[in-house]
Design a protein around this motif. Structure first.
Motif, mmCIF file in Angstrom:
data_model
loop_
_atom_site.group_PDB
_atom_site.id
_atom_site.type_symbol
_atom_site.label_atom_id
_atom_site.label_comp_id
_atom_site.label_asym_id
_atom_site.label_seq_id
_atom_site.Cartn_x
_atom_site.Cartn_y
_atom_site.Cartn_z
ATOM 1 N N MET A 1 -2.812 0.993 5.556
ATOM 2 C CA MET A 1 -2.118 -0.074 6.316
ATOM 3 C C MET A 1 -3.034 -0.853 6.909
ATOM 4 O O MET A 1 -2.977 -2.134 7.026
ATOM 5 C CB MET A 1 -0.765 0.489 6.820
ATOM 6 N N VAL B 1 8.627 -0.059 5.715
ATOM 7 C CA VAL B 1 8.391 1.138 4.990
ATOM 8 C C VAL B 1 9.378 1.657 4.092
ATOM 9 O O VAL B 1 10.668 1.400 4.586
ATOM 10 C CB VAL B 1 7.866 2.281 5.977
ATOM 11 N N PHE C 1 -1.044 -4.358 7.411
ATOM 12 C CA PHE C 1 0.271 -4.083 7.337
ATOM 13 C C PHE C 1 0.443 -3.464 8.817
ATOM 14 O O PHE C 1 -0.267 -2.575 9.333
ATOM 15 C CB PHE C 1 0.657 -3.041 6.508
ATOM 16 N N ASN D 1 6.700 -6.579 7.534
ATOM 17 C CA ASN D 1 6.274 -5.253 6.839
ATOM 18 C C ASN D 1 7.389 -4.335 7.477
ATOM 19 O O ASN D 1 7.901 -3.982 8.305
ATOM 20 C CB ASN D 1 4.880 -4.947 7.442
ATOM 21 N N THR E 1 0.827 -1.155 -0.197
ATOM 22 C CA THR E 1 0.193 -0.030 -0.033
ATOM 23 C C THR E 1 1.026 1.171 0.043
ATOM 24 O O THR E 1 2.188 0.971 0.389
ATOM 25 C CB THR E 1 -0.919 0.103 1.054
ATOM 26 N N CYS F 1 4.324 0.943 2.048
ATOM 27 C CA CYS F 1 4.490 -0.191 3.165
ATOM 28 C C CYS F 1 4.433 -1.486 2.385
ATOM 29 O O CYS F 1 3.323 -1.739 1.546
ATOM 30 C CB CYS F 1 3.344 -0.239 4.252
ATOM 31 N N ARG G 1 -1.903 5.315 6.867
ATOM 32 C CA ARG G 1 -2.177 4.577 7.935
ATOM 33 C C ARG G 1 -3.465 3.748 7.643
ATOM 34 O O ARG G 1 -3.647 2.531 8.248
ATOM 35 C CB ARG G 1 -2.375 5.327 9.288
#
Length: 311
Positions: free
Chosen positions: A65, A121, A70, A119, A40, A101, A62
């Motif tokens: 995610m 970033v 995630f 996961n 994403t 992410c 967010r």
């Protein structure tokens, strides 16, 4: 002119805890983010040294995610600091700033299942990218309604940004084959959804409507809705029939990578004397005037370039 020899001049990336020149950024070809499009993302623009609606983009990132389950280690404040540092290291005043992410890949010691993947970033800042060049922006984009149908929202949630672009890419080849700039995709029920990277607005008899479902709830789309309120322009968010799109007086698009982008043709039909219409231009002009006034602006912390190299 003196050539900029900074290794970050072409852009800066953050990957899994490290900053690097954009040319050095890479992910493993075995990573599920690559092999399964299990990613994403979000994109925020920087213009004249200011992020536009940074907190809104972080909040949507967010939410995306969470929608795709995630769980990276970075907090929202961490991500915000990462984006500031990427722009600061690059020294860019106008930048396209992305945050991703990725699912990663489960280590050999655990079940081969996404629940066990680590996961992480990534982010990058590169010089500003616009979906339309100035020539096309001035004449108005040429659009077509694609035969390809948008991936159903029951399969892939369009309100969470994702890399499932097979339908959009196929639609873009349709547009290319028909001599147009962009496609617009319909849902299975024949209502209008969106295009590759942008939301759609239809203008008819002075009123504006934008699709309510099957679309990413764009940050620039939200800004257009706010602007219409300021300008006293009637606007609705509701299902839009394809006939409304094809019979529109004007059409314009909204996106982070370009702002407000007027159209001049739909399926070959000319609108507004083959140029952007008056309401489209009014919204477009108001958008950039408000941006210049500092609307929803967050100044880039260029001092972040002087922080230690480690994250």
């Amino acid at each position: 002119m003196t050539e900029d020899l900074s290794p970050y001049a072409a852009g800066t990336a953050y990957m899994d805890g490290r900053y690097m020149p954009i040319s050095q950024a890479a992910i493993p070809i075995t990573d599920w983010g690559y092999r399964r499009s299990d990613v994403t993302y979000d994109v925020v623009g920087v213009w004249q040294g200011n992020f536009f609606r940074l907190d809104d983009h972080i909040a949507r990132f967010r939410a995306s995610m969470n929608a795709f389950r995630f769980r990276p280690r970075e907090t929202d404040e961490d991500i915000k600091a990462i984006l500031h540092r990427c722009v600061a290291l690059s020294g860019l005043r106008d930048a396209y700033v992305a945050m991703d992410c990725l699912r990663g890949r489960p280590p050999a010691s655990v079940p081969y299942h996404p629940a066990y993947a680590r996961n992480y970033v990534t982010a990058f800042a590169v010089p500003w990218v616009s979906l339309l060049n100035q020539e096309v922006m001035a004449r108005g984009a040429h659009l077509v309604v694609a035969e390809t149908v948008r991936i159903a929202a029951t399969s892939v949630d369009p309100t969470a940004k994702n890399f499932h672009w097979a339908d959009l890419t196929r639609g873009q080849f349709e547009a290319h084959d028909r001599g147009a700039d962009f496609c617009v995709l319909l849902a299975n029920d024949g209502t209008v959804t969106e295009g590759p990277g942008f939301n759609i607005f239809v203008v008819s008899k002075g009123s504006i409507v934008t699709p309510s479902s099957g679309v990413l709830e764009g940050i620039t789309r939200r800004s257009v809705i706010e602007l219409c309120g300021e300008l006293g322009l009637p606007i609705e968010v509701r299902p839009v029939l394809v006939a409304e799109l094809r019979d529109a007086d004007e059409i314009f698009m909204s996106t982070t990578a370009g702002g407000i982008m007027p159209a001049a043709r739909i399926d070959g039909r000319i609108m507004s004397n083959d140029r952007p219409g008056p309401i489209s231009r009014q919204v477009q002009d108001a958008f950039w005037v408000r941006r210049a006034e500092g609307w929803h602006a967050t100044p880039v912390n260029y001092a972040a370039a002087d922080l230690p190299a480690a994250s």
